[in-house]
Design a protein around this motif. Structure first.
Motif, short mmCIF file in Angstrom:
data_model
loop_
_atom_site.label_atom_id
_atom_site.label_comp_id
_atom_site.label_asym_id
_atom_site.label_seq_id
_atom_site.Cartn_x
_atom_site.Cartn_y
_atom_site.Cartn_z
N GLN B 112 8.78 -13.70 -2.52
CA GLN B 112 8.35 -12.82 -1.43
C GLN B 112 8.92 -13.44 -0.17
N VAL B 141 9.01 -4.96 -4.53
CA VAL B 141 8.11 -4.26 -3.61
C VAL B 141 8.79 -4.26 -2.24
N SER B 144 5.53 -5.35 1.17
CA SER B 144 4.49 -6.08 0.44
C SER B 144 3.42 -6.68 1.34
N MET B 212 -1.04 -2.04 1.75
CA MET B 212 -0.51 -3.41 1.67
C MET B 212 -1.47 -4.31 2.45
N VAL B 335 0.14 -10.79 -5.91
CA VAL B 335 0.92 -9.73 -5.28
C VAL B 335 0.93 -8.47 -6.14
#
Lengths: 353, 380
Positions: B112, B141, B144, B212, B335
């Motif tokens: 991420q 994603v 995120s 999110m 996540v």
């Protein structure tokens, strides 16, 4: 006057762990057989205290910024000594003790083209004078990108590698004239081109040159060097000169038979990662026993203190570390750290070791 | 169909399974279990007694966005304003950056990544695979989380260096609240417009709608509590990033119900707010059942050393199983991608790492790294 029995003790001569007993009398290892107490170290590994061969511990205090940073002076002066900038109560000393580091060679920041007189100190927070094992050990320099960028940032003057070489030669001349006791020159360098300058200086001056970092040494064919203070490799790539940074360096040096020792350059990498640095070398196929030797006796020999510390041997200062497993296992913990016979750290309160 | 065999596969699932064969087809895992007869049309790959784990996951890193060597092109922080909610990781990630190669060398297959911590509101993070021909092909994603930062970093950049707001933690909290307050006041129609046209309050609306989480950089105990307080005020999902002093207020962190990504404790504390950083935080969070993942914060700890961050937590008392999970399945769960990555189970993406030794042994070296069933790294 304590006898430590049944431990697996690192023997620097055979470079192996052996089941031997040893005795501590006052500050020293002895074999007087007059011990009054006996401590059973069965199941533990015992090594000499680890020595960080290049560190700014105490000189650049952790957890704060400029207030605790005495690692760099812009205008150089031959008389600068790291001894005058070490803060003995930096938290980093405690952290280092808890990871088996009993002594460090203190070198100024890589920003300093012309640095200062270096010193080797014990991690026994008291006064710096009591901590010193050896002062004015060598004189430190930093060449290449770091030195250049410091000058550029300050718009002092455009400094090239030619300009750096000129300043180095002038300063070495002055050291020769004004500091007759200093025989060792420590030079921070990453790039092969900078190491080539050192090859030339080795021929021009009667000093013993040692490279710190040495990232691109593997690119230099045939050049011979004194013991290299290699690494740290557990750190981020700060500038272009470090693109080749890799723990493979250690096994490459070993293959070339260039002796080396480990360092963290704390706080660049934390001194708590000195063993980790050796673990990365082991991952790249360096034998464990050679890594342990470099962390202890090898480092002491480089620093000229092998007659004082760095091995578990009669007559030396009782600097040793008790580990719960092989010190180069990634999860090994320090059970206790002793400096000059005194327990400076233990894992748990009330532990009998 | 590709069948991997002659290795010790560690599933990292609930039962801690190990198995003998891994079958993959079209980038997905189709069989894990004891050796069984191999179909004629399958390709068979002998791993020569190696050890296999799921691909490692780092859910807090700046891979591909942080200019690590050429500082003049750093695309991780938009320093012009403390409030930049429209910045998006995808607009700054360079998939050809060497940090992706380093990730693969260290067995990291998912990151991420996105804006750093200079700004109170920095922008949107994304979750990416570390290999694949195009940026689009790597995206897991796209949006995120909304990344914000409390404490020293915004104070230093804006207050200290630029001599402007925010100079204090009070102003930081106010700037953060401001986005949510303004978003809350909008009519439904205006909200839809903000989302549709990517207007300034879009990320706040997405966070308010639960699409999110808010991801707040917080090191010190007071910053952690401010993050929790603001999240509760607006009833939004918060993820605590760093949470460095979390072990000192562990009951409050636990009571908040929020998750944390801990680290980068493998760094020497370089500033006041990280002076209490310790790898022991992982063990303490485990003991208090606070869900956590371990991060590198690459480039601060290089991404290829993610495994060593988990090892260090073991040295400080964390069990090996949780340590491995903190960089695989737990990270995936935090996540909400545990249906796709984080373990070697049927139906999941074929992301895995071949090690020379069991992962936490000193000698363990990454031999091969696979992403979506394809080998992207092989040691010399």
């Amino acid at each position: 006057m304590t006898r430590y029995i049944n431990g697996l003790v690192f023997n620097s001569e055979t470079r192996s762990f052996e089941n031997t007993d040893f005795e501590v009398h006052g500050q020293y290892f002895t074999q007087l057989n007059t011990a009054e107490t006996e401590i059973n170290l069965h199941g533990y590994y015992i090594t000499p205290g680890f020595i960080d061969s290049c560190s700014q511990i105490g000189l650049a205090e952790i957890g704060i910024r400029w207030e605790g940073d005495d690692s760099f002076e812009f205008e150089s002066h031959l008389q600068y000594s790291v001894i005058d900038g070490i803060y003995p109560f930096d938290t980093a000393f405690k952290n280092a003790l808890s990871h088996g580091i009993t002594a460090s060679h203190i070198v100024p920041s890589p920003k300093s083209l012309v640095g200062a007189k270096t010193a080797i100190i014990h991690h026994t927070p008291s006064t710096v004078d009591e901590m010193v094992i050896k002062k004015d050990f060598g004189y430190s320099f930093s060449i290449g990108q770091n030195a250049k960028s410091t000058f550029f940032t300050a718009q002092k003057k455009p400094l090239t590698r030619m300009g750096i070489a000129k300043i180095m030669r002038e300063t070495l001349q002055q050291i020769q004239e004004q500091e007759p006791l200093i025989r060792k020159i420590l030079v921070r360098a990453h790039k092969a081109v900078d190491m080539e300058l050192i090859v030339r200086l080795q021929q021009e001056f009667p000093f013993e040159f040692h490279i710190i970092h040495g990232t691109e040494i593997p690119l230099l064919e045939g050049a011979s060097f004194n013991t290299v203070i290699a690494g740290p490799t557990f750190r981020y790539i700060e500038h272009n000169e470090m693109m080749a940074l890799s723990p493979k360096l250690y096994s490459q040096l070993a293959a070339r038979e260039i002796p080396f020792v480990f360092c963290t350059d704390h706080p660049v990498s934390s001194s708590t990662h000195l063993a980790l640095e050796a673990c990365l070398a082991v991952r790249e196929k360096l034998p464990r026993q050679d890594a342990l030797y470099a962390l202890t006796t090898g480092a002491a020999t480089l620093l000229g203190i092998e007659h004082l510390t760095g091995s578990i041997k009669d007559g030396l200062l009782a600097d040793f570390v008790v580990w719960n497993k092989h010190p180069l296992d990634l999860d090994a913990k320090v059970v206790a750290t002793f400096i000059k016979g005194k327990k400076e750290y233990s894992w748990e309160e009330g532990i009998t070791i | 169909m590709i069948i991997f065999h002659n290795a010790k596969f560690v599933a990292v699932n609930e039962q801690n399974d190990t198995f003998e064969q891994l079958w993959i087809d079209d980038g997905r895992i189709v069989y894990t279990g004891p050796a069984k007869e191999i179909p004629d049309n399958a390709e068979k790959i002998d791993l020569h007694g190696a050890f296999v784990t799921p691909g490692l996951i780092d859910i807090h890193a700046h891979v591909g966005t942080w200019a690590e060597v050429t500082e003049d092109i750093n695309d991780a922080n938009e320093y012009s304003e403390p409030f930049t909610p429209l910045m998006h990781a995808l607009d700054s990630v360079d998939i050809r950056h060497f940090s992706f190669q380093h990730a693969l060398e260290g067995g990291v297959t998912t990151v991420q990544t996105g804006p750093g911590s200079a700004n109170v509101i920095g922008g949107i993070w994304s979750i990416l695979k570390t290999a694949g021909p195009t940026l689009a092909s790597r995206i897991l994603v796209e949006r995120s989380g909304l990344k914000g930062a409390l404490g020293e970093n915004p104070k230093n950049v804006f207050g200290n260096q630029y001599k402007r707001k925010p100079m204090t933690r009070m102003a930081i909290a106010q700037l953060l609240r401001d986005g949510f307050q303004r978003a809350t006041r909008l009519s439904e129609e205006e909200k839809s417009k903000h989302v549709k046209h990517n207007l300034e309050l879009r990320p706040f609306i997405e966070v308010l709608r639960g699409e999110m989480p808010l991801r707040l950089h917080c090191h010190r105990a007071d910053d952690i509590m401010t993050a929790i307080r603001i999240a509760k005020e607006f009833n939004v999902q918060l993820h605590l990033e760093h949470c460095t002093e979390g072990h000192m207020i562990v009951d409050a962190v636990k009571a908040s119900g929020f998750n944390a990504t801990v680290g980068p404790y493998m760094l020497t504390p370089s500033k006041y707010e990280t002076r209490n950083s310790t790898p022991a935080i992982a063990k303490i969070f485990k003991e208090h059942a606070i869900p956590f993942a371990i991060m590198t914060d690459h480039p601060f700890v290089p991404i290829q050393y993610l495994k060593y961050c988990a090892s260090e937590a073991i040295r400080y008392g964390l069990d090996e199983e949780t340590a491995l999970k903190s960089i695989t399945i737990h990270a995936a769960t935090l996540v909400q991608l545990d249906h796709r990555i984080g373990s070697l189970e049927i139906g999941k993406d074929a992301d895995f790492v071949v090690w020379s030794h069991p992962i936490f042994e000193t000698e363990a070296k990454v031999l091969q790294t696979y992403v979506n069933g394809k080998k992207y790294y092989e040691a010399e």
